[in-house]
Design a protein around this motif. Structure first.
Motif, mmCIF file in Angstrom:
data_model
loop_
_atom_site.group_PDB
_atom_site.id
_atom_site.type_symbol
_atom_site.label_atom_id
_atom_site.label_comp_id
_atom_site.label_asym_id
_atom_site.label_seq_id
_atom_site.Cartn_x
_atom_site.Cartn_y
_atom_site.Cartn_z
ATOM 1 N N LYS A 138 0.791 -0.975 0.123
ATOM 2 C CA LYS A 138 -0.147 0.023 -0.043
ATOM 3 C C LYS A 138 0.796 1.091 0.048
ATOM 4 C CE LYS A 138 -4.086 -2.040 1.180
ATOM 5 N NZ LYS A 138 -5.011 -2.363 0.291
ATOM 6 N N LEU A 139 0.534 2.194 -0.733
ATOM 7 C CA LEU A 139 1.146 3.758 -0.686
ATOM 8 C C LEU A 139 0.491 4.316 0.407
ATOM 9 C CD1 LEU A 139 1.324 4.331 -4.483
ATOM 10 C CD2 LEU A 139 3.175 3.713 -2.986
ATOM 11 N N LYS A 140 1.188 5.126 1.079
ATOM 12 C CA LYS A 140 1.027 5.900 2.256
ATOM 13 C C LYS A 140 0.581 7.255 1.835
ATOM 14 C CE LYS A 140 3.541 3.158 5.593
ATOM 15 N NZ LYS A 140 4.648 3.094 6.508
ATOM 16 N N LYS A 141 -0.052 7.936 2.667
ATOM 17 C CA LYS A 141 -0.507 9.265 2.222
ATOM 18 C C LYS A 141 1.071 10.294 2.375
ATOM 19 C CE LYS A 141 -4.848 9.527 2.159
ATOM 20 N NZ LYS A 141 -5.692 9.551 1.159
ATOM 21 N N ASN A 142 1.036 10.995 1.644
ATOM 22 C CA ASN A 142 2.246 12.008 1.415
ATOM 23 C C ASN A 142 2.118 13.421 2.351
ATOM 24 O OD1 ASN A 142 4.524 13.479 0.735
ATOM 25 N ND2 ASN A 142 4.666 12.458 -1.147
ATOM 26 N N TRP A 143 2.435 13.435 3.457
ATOM 27 C CA TRP A 143 2.271 14.505 4.157
ATOM 28 C C TRP A 143 3.358 15.554 4.020
ATOM 29 C CZ3 TRP A 143 -2.020 14.676 6.752
ATOM 30 C CH2 TRP A 143 -2.495 13.543 7.073
ATOM 31 N N VAL A 144 4.463 15.336 3.315
ATOM 32 C CA VAL A 144 5.367 16.259 2.567
ATOM 33 C C VAL A 144 4.579 17.201 1.591
ATOM 34 C CG1 VAL A 144 7.525 16.838 1.344
ATOM 35 C CG2 VAL A 144 7.355 15.162 3.152
ATOM 36 N N ALA A 145 3.913 16.408 0.866
ATOM 37 C CA ALA A 145 3.147 16.999 -0.219
ATOM 38 C C ALA A 145 1.943 17.870 0.304
ATOM 39 C CB ALA A 145 2.577 15.887 -1.667
ATOM 40 N N ALA A 146 1.454 17.459 1.472
ATOM 41 C CA ALA A 146 0.431 18.049 1.901
ATOM 42 C C ALA A 146 0.951 19.470 2.802
ATOM 43 C CB ALA A 146 -0.316 17.132 3.158
ATOM 44 N N ALA A 147 2.064 19.313 3.326
ATOM 45 C CA ALA A 147 2.850 20.305 4.116
ATOM 46 C C ALA A 147 3.061 21.425 2.684
ATOM 47 C CB ALA A 147 3.972 20.019 4.361
ATOM 48 N N VAL A 148 3.351 21.112 1.555
ATOM 49 C CA VAL A 148 3.696 21.928 0.559
ATOM 50 C C VAL A 148 2.367 22.712 -0.021
ATOM 51 C CG1 VAL A 148 4.474 22.192 -1.901
ATOM 52 C CG2 VAL A 148 5.883 20.850 -0.203
ATOM 53 N N ILE A 149 1.525 21.892 -0.189
ATOM 54 C CA ILE A 149 0.115 22.547 -0.541
ATOM 55 C C ILE A 149 -0.302 23.706 0.531
ATOM 56 C CG2 ILE A 149 -2.159 21.867 -0.951
ATOM 57 C CD1 ILE A 149 -0.917 19.238 -2.215
ATOM 58 N N VAL A 150 -0.334 23.149 1.988
ATOM 59 C CA VAL A 150 -0.544 24.038 3.120
ATOM 60 C C VAL A 150 0.152 25.197 2.753
ATOM 61 C CG1 VAL A 150 -0.756 24.150 5.338
ATOM 62 C CG2 VAL A 150 -1.694 22.351 4.494
ATOM 63 N N SER A 151 1.513 25.043 2.571
ATOM 64 C CA SER A 151 2.250 26.322 2.347
ATOM 65 C C SER A 151 1.967 27.101 1.393
ATOM 66 C CB SER A 151 3.628 26.055 2.302
ATOM 67 O OG SER A 151 4.209 25.236 3.401
ATOM 68 N N PHE A 152 1.456 26.493 0.087
ATOM 69 C CA PHE A 152 1.281 27.315 -0.776
ATOM 70 C C PHE A 152 -0.011 28.273 -0.725
ATOM 71 C CE2 PHE A 152 -2.017 27.565 -4.303
ATOM 72 C CZ PHE A 152 -1.281 28.316 -5.342
ATOM 73 N N TRP A 153 -0.926 27.736 0.004
ATOM 74 C CA TRP A 153 -2.330 28.511 0.413
ATOM 75 C C TRP A 153 -1.820 29.493 1.489
ATOM 76 C CZ3 TRP A 153 -5.835 29.135 -2.555
ATOM 77 C CH2 TRP A 153 -6.398 27.978 -3.604
ATOM 78 N N ALA A 154 -1.089 29.317 2.357
ATOM 79 C CA ALA A 154 -0.681 30.220 3.588
ATOM 80 C C ALA A 154 -0.105 31.297 2.786
ATOM 81 C CB ALA A 154 0.037 29.485 4.646
ATOM 82 N N LEU A 155 0.681 31.179 1.681
ATOM 83 C CA LEU A 155 1.397 32.154 0.947
ATOM 84 C C LEU A 155 0.199 33.078 0.155
ATOM 85 C CD1 LEU A 155 4.796 30.574 -0.263
ATOM 86 C CD2 LEU A 155 4.282 32.442 1.414
ATOM 87 N N VAL A 156 -0.750 32.389 -0.469
ATOM 88 C CA VAL A 156 -1.661 33.065 -0.852
ATOM 89 C C VAL A 156 -2.561 33.825 -0.125
ATOM 90 C CG1 VAL A 156 -3.680 32.549 -2.220
ATOM 91 C CG2 VAL A 156 -1.994 31.303 -3.005
#
Length: 142
Positions: free
Chosen positions: A107-125
């Motif tokens: 099984k592939l696990k959820k990618n929390w690093v990608a989640a952090a990048v996306i949250v950072s993107f929205w925080a910057l926006v």
């Protein structure tokens, strides 16, 4: 032979489930292709981004936004997978798909690093938008 609406709906749901399984399998194959030495570097970078986004528990466009929220799940992720597959040599992709079949229980696990990048993107926006609003208000008052 009679078909009911329920029969038609079940066939549609079954087709969607089959496509979802195929996408999951292709995502795993892309992850293996990303790690394969025969994959060109540009394809590795693109495949890594697609797999990270596909496995991210947070979407770039949140699902609660009408229509656009599901756009990434229904269009962007499959399109990214398709483009990634086209960048990877066919023999490498075939080998990775074969490995997926043998490692089907993995099984592939959820990618929390990608989640952090996306949250950072929205925080910057949000921060940038706040700054623009603040400057607009300050400019009018001043």
């Amino acid at each position: 032979m009679e078909f009911s609406i329920n029969d038609i709906n079940m066939k549609f749901v079954d087709k969607l489930k089959a496509r979802a399984r195929k996408l999951k399998s292709e995502t795993y194959a892309l992850w293996l292709a990303y790690r394969h030495p025969g994959t060109p570097w540009h394809a590795k970078v693109f495949a890594a981004c697609v797999v990270a986004y596909a496995l991210s528990p947070i979407d770039l466009i949140p699902d609660f936004i009408p229509i656009l929220g599901y756009l990434d799940d229904l269009v962007l992720v499959p399109l990214g997978i398709l483009l990634s597959i086209r960048m990877i040599p066919k023999d490498v992709m075939a080998e990775c798909r074969e490995r997926v079949q043998t490692l089907n229980s993995a099984k592939l696990k959820k990618n929390w690093v990608a989640a952090a990048v996306i949250v950072s993107f929205w925080a910057l926006v949000i921060a940038f938008t706040g700054l623009l609003v603040w400057r607009a208000i300050k400019g009018k008052g001043g």
